[in-house]
Design an enzyme around this catalytic site. Structure first.
Site, PDB file in Angstrom:
ATOM      1  N   SER A 274       0.853  -1.196   0.000  1.00 19.45           N
ATOM      2  CA  SER A 274       0.000   0.000   0.000  1.00 19.45           C
ATOM      3  C   SER A 274       0.884   1.240   0.000  1.00 19.45           C
ATOM      4  O   SER A 274       1.999   1.217   0.536  1.00 19.45           O
ATOM      5  CB  SER A 274      -0.876   0.029   1.259  1.00 19.45           C
ATOM      6  OG  SER A 274      -1.537   1.275   1.370  1.00 19.45           O
TER       7      SER A 274
ATOM      8  N   TYR B 102      -1.876  -0.445  10.242  1.00 23.58           N
ATOM      9  CA  TYR B 102      -2.052  -0.940   8.867  1.00 23.58           C
ATOM     10  C   TYR B 102      -0.816  -0.611   8.015  1.00 23.58           C
ATOM     11  O   TYR B 102      -0.291  -1.464   7.290  1.00 23.58           O
ATOM     12  CB  TYR B 102      -3.311  -0.307   8.271  1.00 23.58           C
ATOM     13  CG  TYR B 102      -3.493  -0.552   6.794  1.00 23.58           C
ATOM     14  CD1 TYR B 102      -3.982  -1.776   6.333  1.00 23.58           C
ATOM     15  CD2 TYR B 102      -3.191   0.444   5.863  1.00 23.58           C
ATOM     16  CE1 TYR B 102      -4.145  -1.998   4.974  1.00 23.58           C
ATOM     17  CE2 TYR B 102      -3.353   0.224   4.505  1.00 23.58           C
ATOM     18  CZ  TYR B 102      -3.830  -0.997   4.063  1.00 23.58           C
ATOM     19  OH  TYR B 102      -3.986  -1.225   2.711  1.00 23.58           O
TER      20      TYR B 102
HETATM   21  P1  NAP Z   1     -11.922  -5.005   0.173  1.00 22.73           P
HETATM   22  O1  NAP Z   1     -12.745  -4.482  -0.944  1.00 22.73           O
HETATM   23  O2  NAP Z   1     -12.220  -4.606   1.575  1.00 22.73           O
HETATM   24  O3  NAP Z   1     -11.883  -6.610   0.074  1.00 22.73           O
HETATM   25  C1  NAP Z   1     -11.180  -7.332   1.028  1.00 22.73           C
HETATM   26  C2  NAP Z   1     -11.177  -8.798   0.646  1.00 22.73           C
HETATM   27  O4  NAP Z   1     -10.389  -9.513   1.620  1.00 22.73           O
HETATM   28  C3  NAP Z   1     -12.561  -9.423   0.680  1.00 22.73           C
HETATM   29  O5  NAP Z   1     -12.614 -10.350  -0.373  1.00 22.73           O
HETATM   30  C4  NAP Z   1     -12.609 -10.120   2.040  1.00 22.73           C
HETATM   31  O6  NAP Z   1     -13.465 -11.248   2.072  1.00 22.73           O
HETATM   32  C5  NAP Z   1     -11.156 -10.576   2.141  1.00 22.73           C
HETATM   33  N1  NAP Z   1     -10.698 -10.853   3.511  1.00 22.73           N
HETATM   34  C6  NAP Z   1     -10.715 -10.038   4.603  1.00 22.73           C
HETATM   35  N2  NAP Z   1     -10.182 -10.673   5.664  1.00 22.73           N
HETATM   36  C7  NAP Z   1      -9.824 -11.907   5.237  1.00 22.73           C
HETATM   37  C8  NAP Z   1      -9.240 -13.031   5.876  1.00 22.73           C
HETATM   38  N3  NAP Z   1      -8.912 -13.019   7.178  1.00 22.73           N
HETATM   39  N4  NAP Z   1      -9.028 -14.151   5.136  1.00 22.73           N
HETATM   40  C9  NAP Z   1      -9.369 -14.201   3.825  1.00 22.73           C
HETATM   41  N5  NAP Z   1      -9.916 -13.154   3.167  1.00 22.73           N
HETATM   42  C10 NAP Z   1     -10.146 -12.032   3.870  1.00 22.73           C
HETATM   43  O7  NAP Z   1     -10.362  -4.625  -0.032  1.00 22.73           O
HETATM   44  P2  NAP Z   1      -9.568  -4.038  -1.314  1.00 22.73           P
HETATM   45  O8  NAP Z   1      -9.699  -2.566  -1.283  1.00 22.73           O
HETATM   46  O9  NAP Z   1      -9.915  -4.796  -2.534  1.00 22.73           O
HETATM   47  O10 NAP Z   1      -8.075  -4.345  -0.853  1.00 22.73           O
HETATM   48  C11 NAP Z   1      -7.389  -5.499  -1.271  1.00 22.73           C
HETATM   49  C12 NAP Z   1      -5.935  -5.383  -0.851  1.00 22.73           C
HETATM   50  O11 NAP Z   1      -5.375  -4.187  -1.383  1.00 22.73           O
HETATM   51  C13 NAP Z   1      -5.735  -5.312   0.665  1.00 22.73           C
HETATM   52  O12 NAP Z   1      -4.563  -6.041   1.013  1.00 22.73           O
HETATM   53  C14 NAP Z   1      -5.532  -3.827   0.922  1.00 22.73           C
HETATM   54  O13 NAP Z   1      -4.756  -3.594   2.068  1.00 22.73           O
HETATM   55  C15 NAP Z   1      -4.803  -3.426  -0.346  1.00 22.73           C
HETATM   56  N6  NAP Z   1      -4.930  -1.986  -0.654  1.00 22.73           N
HETATM   57  C16 NAP Z   1      -6.153  -1.429  -0.919  1.00 22.73           C
HETATM   58  C17 NAP Z   1      -6.228  -0.064  -1.194  1.00 22.73           C
HETATM   59  C18 NAP Z   1      -7.518   0.630  -1.519  1.00 22.73           C
HETATM   60  O14 NAP Z   1      -7.504   1.887  -1.655  1.00 22.73           O
HETATM   61  N7  NAP Z   1      -8.635  -0.054  -1.653  1.00 22.73           N
HETATM   62  C19 NAP Z   1      -5.059   0.712  -1.165  1.00 22.73           C
HETATM   63  C20 NAP Z   1      -3.851   0.102  -0.873  1.00 22.73           C
HETATM   64  C21 NAP Z   1      -3.798  -1.253  -0.625  1.00 22.73           C
HETATM   65  P3  NAP Z   1     -15.070 -11.101   2.363  1.00 22.73           P
HETATM   66  O15 NAP Z   1     -15.688 -10.570   1.096  1.00 22.73           O
HETATM   67  O16 NAP Z   1     -15.497 -12.482   2.676  1.00 22.73           O
HETATM   68  O17 NAP Z   1     -15.209 -10.147   3.516  1.00 22.73           O
END
Ligand code: NAP
Length: 252
Positions: free
Chosen positions: A143, A157
């Site tokens: 991130s 985080y």
């Molecule tokens: P999101 O929309 O909140 O989706 C999170 C996903 O992770 C969901 O599929 C959730 O499953 C799953 N999850 C959560 N806890 C889990 C666990 N203990 N075991 C297995 N699966 C789990 O997140 P996102 O924005 O797509 O982010 C994905 C990645 O990118 C993360 O690592 C995040 O830190 C990183 N990231 C995101 C952003 C951003 O702006 N969005 C920026 C930087 C980095 P359920 O659907 O079952 O809840």
């Protein structure tokens, strides 16, 4: 049996779901891991089946070793594991470090760091030439927060993603001679449901105009970078983290 299987942790929503769909388009059989949202995971699988691809939804908490084995056994049933995307990640409600609890810090580190390492271990046991495997690729989700530190809101985080950057470097060197490339992607502000979990659902809309490209990124734009890193086009790329931030936090 599929000759090219990808495990995407947290594949039910956001960046993970976009990665599953693009991977299926590129010919992977996909294990769509999720934590609790079975409807979202099944919807991703249904879209993949609709386009003629192969996918299975597998519930599992990546921070638990027995769940991780369950996820990878589903991959074994589909075919040869070729790729892991360590995408599952969580963020706690925003707060300063002096207000954080041990439980909350431990949960963030367990999912984001321990989960990624457990999944990497399971993938390496299948893909490494040292274990009789034919090689493969791993992409870890970092991130921009790892560089910015997220002061005042999410230092826990940010620190977990700093650990991911170090994991990418160390693991890449550990398995470089075993046919496995390990890289990271560093998303900036991406339009997903993730921001609501920190208690700030309006974050994307509010911050977008202040970003260098004056807009947030999409999950699909991150997925494209992930699939590139896993492709033959990136055959000599390992141990690096690619920023997908629209210009934010790109200094080393
Ligand atoms: P999101 O929309 O909140 O989706 C999170 C996903 O992770 C969901 O599929 C959730 O499953 C799953 N999850 C959560 N806890 C889990 C666990 N203990 N075991 C297995 N699966 C789990 O997140 P996102 O924005 O797509 O982010 C994905 C990645 O990118 C993360 O690592 C995040 O830190 C990183 N990231 C995101 C952003 C951003 O702006 N969005 C920026 C930087 C980095 P359920 O659907 O079952 O809840």
């Amino acid at each position: 049996m599929h000759d090219k299987v990808m495990v995407v942790t947290g594949g039910s929503r956001g960046i993970g779901a976009a990665t599953c769909l693009l991977a299926a388009e590129r010919g992977y059989g996909v294990v769509v891991n999720y934590a609790g949202n079975v409807a979202a995971a099944e919807a991703v699988c249904a879209r993949i089946h609709h386009m003629g691809g192969e996918a299975v939804a597998v519930r599992g908490d990546v921070s638990l070793a027995e769940d991780v084995e369950h996820i990878f056994r589903a991959a074994d049933r589909m075919g040869r594991l070729a790729a892991l995307v360590n995408n599952a990640g969580i963020i706690a409600p925003a707060g300063r470090v002096d207000a954080m609890t041990a439980d909350s810090i431990a949960k963030v580190l367990a999912v984001n760091v321990t989960g990624s390492m457990l999944c990497a271990g399971a993938a390496i046991r299948r893909m490494s030439s040292r274990h009789g495997g034919r090689g493969g690729g791993i992409v870890n989700l970092s991130s921009a927060a790892a560089k910015l530190g997220a002061p005042g809101t999410s230092v826990d985080y940010a620190a977990s993603k700093g650990a991911i950057d170090t994991l990418t470097v160390g693991l890449a060197l550990e398995v470089a001679a075993e046919g496995i490339r390990v890289n990271g992607v560093r998303p900036g502000i991406i339009e997903t449901e993730f921001h609501a979990a920190s208690g700030d659902p309006g974050r994307v809309e509010r911050l977008a105009p202040s970003l260098p490209m004056q807009r947030a990124g999409t999950a699909e734009e991150v997925a494209l970078a992930i699939l590139w890193l896993l492709s033959e086009e990136a055959a000599y790329v390992t141990g690096t983290t690619v920023a997908v931030t629209g210009g934010r936090a790109i200094t080393p």
